[in-house]
Structures are given as C-alpha cells and as structure tokens.
Design a protein around this motif. Structure first.
Motif, PDB file in Angstrom:
ATOM      1  N   SER A 138     -13.145   8.025  -3.879  1.00 39.37           N
ATOM      2  CA  SER A 138     -12.972   7.994  -5.329  1.00 39.37           C
ATOM      3  C   SER A 138     -12.313   6.691  -5.744  1.00 39.37           C
ATOM      4  O   SER A 138     -11.828   5.916  -4.908  1.00 39.37           O
ATOM      5  N   LEU A 139     -12.303   6.467  -7.052  1.00 41.08           N
ATOM      6  CA  LEU A 139     -11.482   5.438  -7.655  1.00 41.08           C
ATOM      7  C   LEU A 139     -10.341   6.150  -8.359  1.00 41.08           C
ATOM      8  O   LEU A 139     -10.573   7.003  -9.216  1.00 41.08           O
ATOM      9  N   GLU A 140      -9.124   5.827  -7.995  1.00 44.57           N
ATOM     10  CA  GLU A 140      -7.959   6.484  -8.575  1.00 44.57           C
ATOM     11  C   GLU A 140      -7.253   5.519  -9.504  1.00 44.57           C
ATOM     12  O   GLU A 140      -7.042   4.353  -9.154  1.00 44.57           O
ATOM     13  N   CYS A 141      -6.910   5.984 -10.679  1.00 41.16           N
ATOM     14  CA  CYS A 141      -6.270   5.138 -11.680  1.00 41.16           C
ATOM     15  C   CYS A 141      -4.866   5.653 -11.981  1.00 41.16           C
ATOM     16  O   CYS A 141      -4.670   6.848 -12.235  1.00 41.16           O
ATOM     17  N   ALA A 142      -3.893   4.756 -11.927  1.00 40.58           N
ATOM     18  CA  ALA A 142      -2.511   5.089 -12.270  1.00 40.58           C
ATOM     19  C   ALA A 142      -1.984   4.039 -13.234  1.00 40.58           C
ATOM     20  O   ALA A 142      -2.352   2.864 -13.149  1.00 40.58           O
ATOM     21  N   VAL A 143      -1.130   4.468 -14.149  1.00 42.78           N
ATOM     22  CA  VAL A 143      -0.564   3.562 -15.147  1.00 42.78           C
ATOM     23  C   VAL A 143       0.952   3.588 -15.025  1.00 42.78           C
ATOM     24  O   VAL A 143       1.576   4.655 -14.982  1.00 42.78           O
ATOM     25  N   ILE A 196      -6.162   0.430 -10.423  1.00 36.22           N
ATOM     26  CA  ILE A 196      -7.300   1.177  -9.886  1.00 36.22           C
ATOM     27  C   ILE A 196      -7.299   0.988  -8.379  1.00 36.22           C
ATOM     28  O   ILE A 196      -7.300  -0.148  -7.885  1.00 36.22           O
ATOM     29  N   THR A 197      -7.297   2.104  -7.657  1.00 33.91           N
ATOM     30  CA  THR A 197      -7.240   2.064  -6.196  1.00 33.91           C
ATOM     31  C   THR A 197      -8.543   2.588  -5.616  1.00 33.91           C
ATOM     32  O   THR A 197      -8.965   3.705  -5.907  1.00 33.91           O
ATOM     33  N   ARG A 257      -1.940  -3.831 -20.605  1.00 34.78           N
ATOM     34  CA  ARG A 257      -2.009  -5.280 -20.772  1.00 34.78           C
ATOM     35  C   ARG A 257      -2.509  -6.000 -19.528  1.00 34.78           C
ATOM     36  O   ARG A 257      -2.941  -7.150 -19.613  1.00 34.78           O
ATOM     37  N   VAL A 258      -2.430  -5.338 -18.376  1.00 33.23           N
ATOM     38  CA  VAL A 258      -2.841  -5.948 -17.106  1.00 33.23           C
ATOM     39  C   VAL A 258      -3.522  -4.884 -16.264  1.00 33.23           C
ATOM     40  O   VAL A 258      -3.112  -3.712 -16.264  1.00 33.23           O
ATOM     41  N   LEU A 259      -4.558  -5.292 -15.530  1.00 32.75           N
ATOM     42  CA  LEU A 259      -5.245  -4.383 -14.616  1.00 32.75           C
ATOM     43  C   LEU A 259      -5.138  -4.924 -13.191  1.00 32.75           C
ATOM     44  O   LEU A 259      -5.394  -6.105 -12.939  1.00 32.75           O
ATOM     45  N   VAL A 260      -4.768  -4.047 -12.268  1.00 29.89           N
ATOM     46  CA  VAL A 260      -4.722  -4.381 -10.843  1.00 29.89           C
ATOM     47  C   VAL A 260      -5.801  -3.574 -10.133  1.00 29.89           C
ATOM     48  O   VAL A 260      -5.945  -2.369 -10.363  1.00 29.89           O
ATOM     49  N   MET A 271     -14.529   3.844 -16.471  1.00 28.88           N
ATOM     50  CA  MET A 271     -13.078   3.788 -16.282  1.00 28.88           C
ATOM     51  C   MET A 271     -12.514   2.525 -16.932  1.00 28.88           C
ATOM     52  O   MET A 271     -11.482   2.561 -17.624  1.00 28.88           O
ATOM     53  N   LEU A 272     -13.195   1.410 -16.734  1.00 25.37           N
ATOM     54  CA  LEU A 272     -12.760   0.153 -17.344  1.00 25.37           C
ATOM     55  C   LEU A 272     -12.861   0.204 -18.860  1.00 25.37           C
ATOM     56  O   LEU A 272     -11.994  -0.337 -19.566  1.00 25.37           O
ATOM     57  N   ASP A 273     -13.895   0.850 -19.377  1.00 32.67           N
ATOM     58  CA  ASP A 273     -14.044   0.985 -20.830  1.00 32.67           C
ATOM     59  C   ASP A 273     -12.837   1.699 -21.435  1.00 32.67           C
ATOM     60  O   ASP A 273     -12.320   1.300 -22.487  1.00 32.67           O
TER      61      ASP A 273
END
Length: 260
Positions: A2-7, A14-15, A47-50, A36-38
C-alpha cells in the motif's frame, strides 16, 4: 502492499510499503498515487510532501509481475503517477534509504529534492527486461545528471552507490544513515516556514523552463511500438519471473524505419 499517508504539522509523508518485494510498486499502488496527491494538493494545511519507503529501502521499482498491466490501452499508469507527483504544486522531497531502482528512480526524480543515506543504491534497469524507460522519466533524469551519465545508468543497468549518484547529480548529497531523519526534519521545517507563494511560483516557473520535449515524446512513441512488436518485454518479464537469463533477440531496424 500500500501507500500510507501520515500528516505531522504542515508535512505530509507518503510511505511506499511492500516489504516482501523491497517496496516494489504494484498496479494498485501506481493507481492510488494520483488521487492521494490530489487530496493533499488541495489541503491548505499541507506545505511540504515527503515520499519515502518503509523499512530500510526506498523502492525497488515496479513489481515486475504487474508490468504487463501497467498499460491500460493508451494509458501509462506508472507514467500518470510519476507525472502527478511531478505536478504536485508544493515542494516534494524524496527521502531515500536502501535500494532506489527503476520505477523508484522514476518517482525520486519526479520529486523536487532528493535526500539519500550514504548506504543507498541506485539503478535504472529497463535494459535488463527489454523495455523503454518512460520519456518523462528520461527527460527528468537527463536534466538532473546530463546525457552521458544518463546513458551510463541506462546502458549498463548497474547499481551505483550514493557517492556516485551524488557525483552524477542524482541526489543532493549522501547523508549518514543515522542523520537522515534529522536532516529531513530540518529541511521540511525550513520549507514549511518559507513564503508558500514564492515556493509555488518558483517551482512552476523552473518546471516550465525545463519542460519542452515534444520531439522526445514522438521518438518515445516509436520505440514503444518497437517494444510491442518485438516481444522483448514479454521475454524479459517471463525470464525474470522464471529466474533465468533473458534471451533477447531484437535487432536494429534500418535507419529509414527509425525516422518519426
């Protein structure tokens, strides 16, 4: 898988998570990335995406078993995911540990910045399975490392260490493994504190300056036709799955047939 997203604060991470295959991207993962990016792009708090990988590796590329499914008619699903990442309007940082290979490099070069540990390894490997690297990924790779280094990476399909990747210009600098998280935290905190208008305008203008590639896209279409007609990709993927050396048979067409 999967792609996991945490803020955390203003930073979304995104991991890529597929530990059984060194975080190789499955069909479902390529398809999941653009929406997910949308969502993250329209979140005013982000403000930043890793982009990073779970465990000790970044991404070993596309799941080879899924390659025949990555083209849906005229749609290039991996290319769409890569382009969605490149078009993300806020600063993007690839945080790279371990292997960054094939589609992993495709994703990393679609990010604005690349931090990598000194133990990371990089490779661009379509020549091992008889496919053509996507034209958008080729363009970004050439802009980063130049034609000669791009050809070296693509022709040999060999892995290079982080020092070589830094020499080529593929990564910003090698970082000791134990320091990556701290350096990443410092960088993302800085980016989040800067003028978001300035960062967005700068990204948009630089990317526009670097974008023209109509001729390359035309040549890419020609070579995609060669891939489909030759059977090279079928042989390469089958050999990989059967754990045997591929028997590639394609020979160069004459010069006239290579013209667009």
């Amino acid at each position: 898988m999967s792609l996991e997203c945490a803020v955390a604060g203003h930073v979304a991470t995104i991991t890529i998570t597929n530990p059984a295959k060194r975080n190789a991207m499955t069909l479902a993962m390529w398809q999941a990335l653009p929406p997910m990016l949308d969502r993250l792009a329209t979140d005013p708090g982000i403000r930043v995406l890793v982009l990073t990988g779970a465990g000790g590796t970044f991404c070993a590329g596309a799941d080879i078993g899924a390659l025949p499914s990555l083209r849906d008619g005229d749609r290039d699903l991996a290319g769409e995911a890569e382009n969605a990442l490149a078009a993300f309007p806020k600063p993007t940082v690839a945080a790279i540990r371990g292997f960054c290979v094939g589609g992993g490099v495709q994703l990393a070069t679609a990010c604005d910045l690349r931090l990598a540990t000194d133990s990371a390894r990089f490779g661009v490997t379509p020549a091992k399975i008889g496919i053509v690297y996507p034209v958008t990924a080729l363009a970004r790779l050439v802009r980063l490392v130049g034609p000669a280094h791009a050809k070296s990476l693509l022709f040999t399909a060999d892995l290079v260490d982080a020092a070589t990747a830094h020499h080529y210009g593929l990564i910003d600098r090698p970082i000791p493994d134990a320091e990556l998280d701290r350096r990443l935290q410092t960088l993302t905190t800085t980016l989040a504190a800067r003028s978001q208008l300035t960062l967005r305008a700068t990204k948009d203008i630089i990317d526009t300056l670097a974008a023209p590639m109509d001729a390359a896209a035309e040549r890419h279409r020609f070579w995609q036709e060669q891939v489909l007609a030759s059977g090279e990709a079928t042989e390469g993927i089958t050999a990989f799955l059967e754990r045997r050396p591929p028997a590639f048979t394609w020979t160069h067409p004459d010069r006239e047939s290579q013209k667009p």
